[in-house]
Write a protein that holds these residues in place. Structure first.
Motif, short mmCIF file in Angstrom:
data_model
loop_
_atom_site.label_atom_id
_atom_site.label_comp_id
_atom_site.label_asym_id
_atom_site.label_seq_id
_atom_site.Cartn_x
_atom_site.Cartn_y
_atom_site.Cartn_z
N PHE A 1 -2.51 42.65 6.06
CA PHE A 1 -2.97 42.51 7.43
C PHE A 1 -2.00 43.19 8.41
O PHE A 1 -2.42 43.80 9.40
CB PHE A 1 -3.11 41.03 7.75
N ARG B 1 -2.65 46.92 9.20
CA ARG B 1 -3.98 47.34 9.66
C ARG B 1 -3.93 48.43 10.73
O ARG B 1 -4.89 49.16 10.92
CB ARG B 1 -4.77 46.14 10.16
N LEU C 1 -1.10 38.51 3.82
CA LEU C 1 -0.61 38.73 5.18
C LEU C 1 0.00 40.13 5.30
O LEU C 1 -0.09 40.77 6.33
CB LEU C 1 0.43 37.67 5.53
N GLU D 1 -8.29 50.80 2.48
CA GLU D 1 -8.95 49.50 2.29
C GLU D 1 -10.38 49.66 1.81
O GLU D 1 -10.86 48.89 0.98
CB GLU D 1 -8.98 48.73 3.62
#
Lengths: 321, 515
Positions: free
Chosen positions: B124, B127, B121, B136
């Motif tokens: 995420f 991002r 998480l 990434e």
């Protein structure tokens, strides 16, 4: 002229058993894949405790775990991995190789099962012999009732009762792996009780059956003591059926470990399987199913080999029947 | 032979060694095992709760749910959330003894973004940071959007406004740990700044922690902690009764049993949960729900107070809105209280055309096994008022979550736990029109506009006003009925004090006093 117990007489029945075990394993591969995917629920939703907050994150997890691939592709990847000794990565345990998890948990379960059977086989046989020897007496009645009770108690009830009793007797250290030998005796006892009941029943029935045979009457006529007749003549012949039952019991004891390991806080395959199923961890659940089937198959083959070794009739179908 | 086998069993069970209980060791339970001890790769709440004693983020939660500074001392944005300048607390030591600095922040972010078998998480949440995708996808090892201004100041730039970034519960990791132990550092070292350092995780058995004596917030009052994985309630209570556990967080499915047991009356504690529960109504699956009068009648038919006092003996929090008390943005009285008024419910049904012999089509109320009793009570109450039998469907939790997320349940009891301390953590995933977790598929353009705006407002007060307005829009449409949220039930051994269960479920034992 009779045939000797040469290798040619062994390979037929043993080979057949091994073939059957391989077939069972092959079917288990398909079964483990299909049944895990039939359990309702989404592994990714459970990975994030039913939340996740964002579809993009859920998509990333699906992509990383491979659960979004077509089912046929997942199956091919699964079989290909198995052929290369790769059981995949656990979804529940953050991408840890399933082989690592199995490697950590299997020794606990194996030693539990072997210990339980190590207790159950001699105790069950002894109980059956005593019951047959004292046929019709209160000893027989007591042991018969005891074996029926042992067989009929649900594992979860038995495990909880033994755990509560063990805590009362030995204190809290009797639960879990850090309580010493006495603590570990309790789960072994729970696993051993039902097999003791079954082995005792089968031993008693078989011995009583054998005691009516001509060769036993002959042994008695020679003046052998009743106990010697029973131990030397009746018991060895009764053991073929007892071993056949033990072969089946291996699987039953193995599956009971899920309850026993949960109640007694033992980190074995059974408890791992429960965590895996609740999390819809397809690779781990499938692997545990395979290991259970594989161990049961191995155990059956070993018992069958033993029976072939001790019973000439099994090497030569038709002889002595 | 048997003794030999038992000895072998003991060896395999205690592989890795039994935790040495030296000094004051706090002993508690975990209802589930950890997923991993890797701070870069976890998703489960249990893992988060345990690791939150080992690792820390910019901010933390107070026991009442308020945000308080942790490794950050200040944070502000000059451009509406496109850039956050974050000041770091000086003098904070990792478990290794190294000092925490802005370099560790950047290194942690870069590690989070590197591809792993399972994304976390934390990755995420990054991002939207400038350059995140490059890291990434392996095009860059450095995260361009993070600038180290000085040892204790860092700037983070975003491709779109991120109003809540300082509240995200990141776990900052010691950037020197890899140089010290290599890539396999997780097996050897503990790399956080938290009050406890991780000394051992025996999978499926226990987590062992030791006090961090250089902790910036003060040395913990206990020398360590053993958190034992005990999913079976009987085993859990037996171990507690026998004095083998100092503190127990009771699994929700067994909370009522413990609440009713007089043995625990003087050792029982309750803590509020940062969670909402609601009765969802899916208009697309049950056409009468398209009429607001029917939806309102459903709400008026439920005696929710009886669940608080009857089922939970007072250990539940009644709600009238969509945010739980204590969450940033919650305001008592923001929406009018929902009364229990069966007479008015029947009147509304009649006005909607369901009276004088015309009855509603059959209804099924779905819920998971942890709310079995509530579902039964609500179904009975609905049957009595609506005049039709309401059947019950109890589903395994995983199956219910999947069916609800797919919008396949017409009437259901479900809930949502806060991920971060702001009302958006509930309003956005549960009620925003396009959210896949909007389980009743309710849509309202006015609500969505308010949420879209709130997402971009860094000023907490302004954002909370928008959330409150959105909550009023939501509740005025009667699309759901807020249900009482049971409190977290815990048991403390006699003489154990100073332990708190945080609103999201983490147990804070740094100030625990043991007898």
């Amino acid at each position: 002229m009779t045939q000797g117990p040469g290798p040619s007489g062994w390979w037929g029945p043993v080979g057949r058993r091994v073939g059957e075990a391989m077939l069972a394993l092959g079917l288990a591969v398909v079964f483990a894949f299909v049944v895990t995917r039939l359990i309702p629920g989404d592994p990714v939703a459970l990975l994030v405790d039913g939340q996740g907050g964002d579809p993009e994150f859920a998509r990333r997890l699906r992509l990383a775990s491979g659960v979004d691939l077509p089912v046929w592709r997942q199956f091919l990847d699964y079989v290909w991995g198995l052929l290369h000794g790769d059981l995949g990565l656990s979804l529940r345990y953050g991408g840890t190789p399933v082989t690592t998890l199995i490697g950590e948990a299997a020794p606990v379960t194996l030693v539990l099962v072997v210990s339980a059977l190590g207790v159950a086989i001699p105790v069950g046989i002894a109980a059956g012999v005593v019951s047959a020897y004292r046929y019709g007496t209160w000893w027989d009645g007591l042991l018969t009732v005891g074996s029926v009770l042992a067989l009929s108690l649900p594992p979860v009830v038995l495990a909880t009762w033994v755990m509560l009793t063990a805590v009362a007797v030995w204190g809290v250290s009797s639960v879990g792996g850090d309580g010493g030998l006495a603590a570990l005796a309790a789960p072994v006892l729970v696993l051993a009780i039902p097999p003791v009941g079954l082995i005792a029943r089968v031993t008693r029935t078989q011995i009583l059956d054998v005691l009516g045979q001509d060769y036993v009457r002959c042994a008695r006529a020679k003046g052998l003591a009743e106990l010697a007749v029973l131990i030397r003549h009746a018991l060895p012949n009764a053991m073929v059926a007892v071993w056949a039952v033990v072969g089946m019991l291996g699987g039953a004891v193995l599956t009971s470990t899920a309850v026993v390991e949960t109640v007694f806080d033992l980190p074995g395959l059974g408890r791992l399987a429960i965590f895996a199923v609740l999390a819809r961890d397809y690779p781990l659940t499938g692997a545990v199913i395979l290991i259970f089937v594989g161990l049961q198959a191995l155990f059956s083959v070993l018992v069958d080999v033993l029976i072939v070794a001790i019973d000439p009739r099994s090497r030569h179908p038709g002889i002595g029947r | 032979m048997i003794v030999g086998l038992l000895a072998l069993l003991m060896v395999v069970v205690t592989e890795g060694g039994v935790a040495a209980e030296t000094g004051k060791v706090f002993r508690a339970n975990l209802n589930d095992d950890l997923q991993t001890t890797d701070p870069f790769s976890f998703t489960s709440l249990t893992t988060y709760n345990v690791l939150s004693q080992v690792y820390e983020g910019f901010t933390a939660l107070a026991p009442d749910g308020r945000v308080m500074p942790a490794l950050a001392t200040f944070w502000h944005t000059p451009d509406g959330g496109y850039t956050w300048r974050i000041g770091l607390r000086p003098g904070v030591r990792f478990h290794s003894g190294r000092e925490f600095s802005a370099d560790d922040v950047r290194w942690t972010f870069e590690q989070l973004l590197k591809p792993r078998p399972q994304p976390s998480l934390g990755a995420f949440e990054l991002r939207r940071v400038v350059g995140a995708r490059d890291v990434e996808e392996g095009r860059s090892a450095q995260l361009a959007g993070v600038t180290v201004i000085d040892r204790y100041t860092v700037d983070v730039r975003f491709t779109e406004p991120d109003a809540l970034f300082p509240l995200v519960p990141f776990f900052f990791v010691d950037s020197g740990i890899v140089a010290e132990y290599g890539a396999d550092w997780l097996s050897h070292g503990s790399a956080g700044t938290g009050p406890f350092q991780l000394t051992n995780w025996r999978r499926n058995q226990e987590v062992v922690l030791a006090a961090h004596h250089d902790y910036w917030g003060g040395v913990p009052s206990v020398d360590g902690a053993r958190l034992m994985v005990i999913p079976h309630i009987e085993t859990l209570l037996v171990r507690f009764d026998a004095g083998g556990l100092d503190f127990v967080v009771v699994p929700e499915t067994s909370a009522r049993t413990v609440l009713a047991d007089p043995r625990y009356a003087d050792r029982r504690l309750t803590f509020p949960r940062s969670q909402v529960r609601y009765l969802g109504m899916t208009q697309a699956l049950y056409p009468p729900f398209r009429d607001i009068r029917v939806r309102e009648a459903v709400g008026l038919a439920l005696d929710r107070e009886s669940v608080v006092t009857g089922l939970y003996r007072g250990a539940a929090v009644g709600m009238d809105g969509a945010s739980p008390p204590g969450l940033g943005g919650y305001r008592a009285g923001n929406v009018p209280p929902l009364r229990y008024d069966p007479a008015r419910a029947r009147q509304l049904l009649a006005e909607a055309g369901y009276g004088g012999g015309r009855v509603l089509p059959p209804l099924e109320l779905a819920g998971s096994d942890n709310v079995r009793d509530e579902v039964t009570v609500y179904a009975e109450q609905l049957s009595a008022v609506l005049g039709i039998p309401v059947s019950i469907r109890i589903m395994e939790r995983g199956a219910l979550v999947t069916a609800a997320n797919k919008g396949k349940l017409a009437l259901f009891v479900t809930g949502w736990t806060a991920d971060y301390p702001d009302a958006l953590t509930i309003l956005l995933p549960v009620w925003y029109g396009a959210s896949p977790f909007n389980r009743s598929r309710w849509q309202n353009p006015a609500f969505d506009r308010l949420i879209d705006e709130a997402k971009t407002v860094p000023d907490a007060n302004r954002r909370h006003l928008l959330c409150q307005e959105a909550e009023r829009v939501l509740m005025s449409d009667r699309t759901m009925v807020p249900l009482p949220v049971p409190m977290i039930v815990a048991l403390a051994r006699t003489g154990v004090t100073g332990v708190h269960v945080m609103p999201m479920g983490a147990v804070d034992y740094r100030n625990a006093a043991l007898p």
